[in-house]
Design a protein around this motif. Structure first.
Motif, PDB file in Angstrom:
ATOM      1  N   VAL A  41      59.972 -78.257 -79.364  1.00  0.00           N
ATOM      2  CA  VAL A  41      60.788 -77.790 -80.776  1.00  0.00           C
ATOM      3  C   VAL A  41      59.658 -76.129 -81.490  1.00  0.00           C
ATOM      4  N   ILE A  42      58.508 -76.546 -81.410  1.00  0.00           N
ATOM      5  CA  ILE A  42      57.509 -75.010 -81.703  1.00  0.00           C
ATOM      6  C   ILE A  42      57.364 -74.505 -80.315  1.00  0.00           C
ATOM      7  N   GLU A  45      60.481 -71.974 -81.568  1.00  0.00           N
ATOM      8  CA  GLU A  45      60.426 -70.742 -83.062  1.00  0.00           C
ATOM      9  C   GLU A  45      59.737 -69.831 -82.194  1.00  0.00           C
ATOM     10  N   HIS A  48      60.960 -67.398 -80.902  1.00  0.00           N
ATOM     11  CA  HIS A  48      62.261 -66.734 -81.890  1.00  0.00           C
ATOM     12  C   HIS A  48      61.103 -65.888 -83.034  1.00  0.00           C
ATOM     13  N   ALA A  49      59.916 -65.949 -82.460  1.00  0.00           N
ATOM     14  CA  ALA A  49      58.907 -65.119 -83.155  1.00  0.00           C
ATOM     15  C   ALA A  49      58.464 -63.933 -82.205  1.00  0.00           C
ATOM     16  N   ASN A  93      61.641 -65.867 -92.959  1.00  0.00           N
ATOM     17  CA  ASN A  93      62.066 -65.754 -90.999  1.00  0.00           C
ATOM     18  C   ASN A  93      62.592 -67.131 -90.554  1.00  0.00           C
ATOM     19  N   GLN A  94      62.946 -67.183 -90.336  1.00  0.00           N
ATOM     20  CA  GLN A  94      63.502 -67.781 -89.264  1.00  0.00           C
ATOM     21  C   GLN A  94      62.450 -69.182 -88.835  1.00  0.00           C
ATOM     22  N   THR A  95      61.482 -69.046 -89.227  1.00  0.00           N
ATOM     23  CA  THR A  95      60.588 -69.937 -88.715  1.00  0.00           C
ATOM     24  C   THR A  95      60.441 -70.095 -89.719  1.00  0.00           C
ATOM     25  N   SER A  96      59.549 -69.496 -90.514  1.00  0.00           N
ATOM     26  CA  SER A  96      59.200 -69.961 -92.020  1.00  0.00           C
ATOM     27  C   SER A  96      59.795 -70.768 -92.460  1.00  0.00           C
ATOM     28  N   THR A  98      63.048 -72.954 -90.926  1.00  0.00           N
ATOM     29  CA  THR A  98      62.339 -73.556 -89.869  1.00  0.00           C
ATOM     30  C   THR A  98      61.667 -74.812 -90.320  1.00  0.00           C
ATOM     31  N   PHE A  99      60.321 -74.505 -90.582  1.00  0.00           N
ATOM     32  CA  PHE A  99      58.915 -75.217 -90.982  1.00  0.00           C
ATOM     33  C   PHE A  99      59.163 -75.059 -92.961  1.00  0.00           C
TER      34      PHE A  99
END
Length: 112
Positions: A41-42, A45, A48-49, A93-96, A98-99
Motif C-alpha cells: 500500500v505504501i 502511494e 502515485h507521488a 493530493n491523493q496520498t495525503s 489516503t493517509f
C-alpha cells in the motif's frame, strides 16, 4: 530513530534498505505476507507521488527532449518536486487523502 528505505524486491535487504519478501507465497510465513501486504500500500502511494509530479510537469516525461549529459534532468526533477510539494500544500493530493493527513501550509513547509 533508525530509518530504512523501502525498495523493490530486486534490491534485497541491506543496512539501510528493506524490500518485500520475494520468496514464493507458499514458503512465506503469515507475518511475512502481512508485511508485504502493508508495505505494498505504501509503495503504491510512493508511485502515485511520482505520478503526481509527472502529471503536473509533463516535460519530465518528454524523454525525447532530454539528452544525457546535456540536459540538467536532475535539476528539472528537483525543482518540479519542490513545486509539486508547494501545490500539495495548497490543494492536497491523493496520498495525503489516503493517509488522512493535512499537508502543511506553505509557510510551515518552507520554514522547515
Amino acid at each position: 530513530k533508525y530509518l530504512k528505505l523501502f525498495g523493490d524486491a530486486a534490491y534485497g535487504w541491506h543496512d539501510v534498505l528493506i524490500s518485500p519478501y520475494a520468496t514464493p507465497s507458499s514458503h512465506r510465513t503469515e507475518l511475512e505476507d502481512l508485511f508485504n501486504s502493508i508495505m505494498s500500500v505504501i509503495r503504491i502511494e510512493v508511485e502515485h507521488a511520482f505520478g503526481i509530479i509527472v502529471k503536473l510537469w509533463p516535460f519530465l516525461n518528454a524523454t525525447y527532449k532530454q539528452r544525457v549529459l546535456l540536459s540538467p534532468v536532475g535539476s528539472y526533477y528537483r525543482v518540479s518536486t519542490l513545486f509539486t510539494d508547494a501545490h500539495t500544500c495548497l490543494y492536497g493530493n491523493q496520498t495525503s487523502n489516503t493517509f488522512n493527513l493535512r499537508p502543511p501550509s506553505l509557510e510551515e513547509y518552507f520554514r522547515s
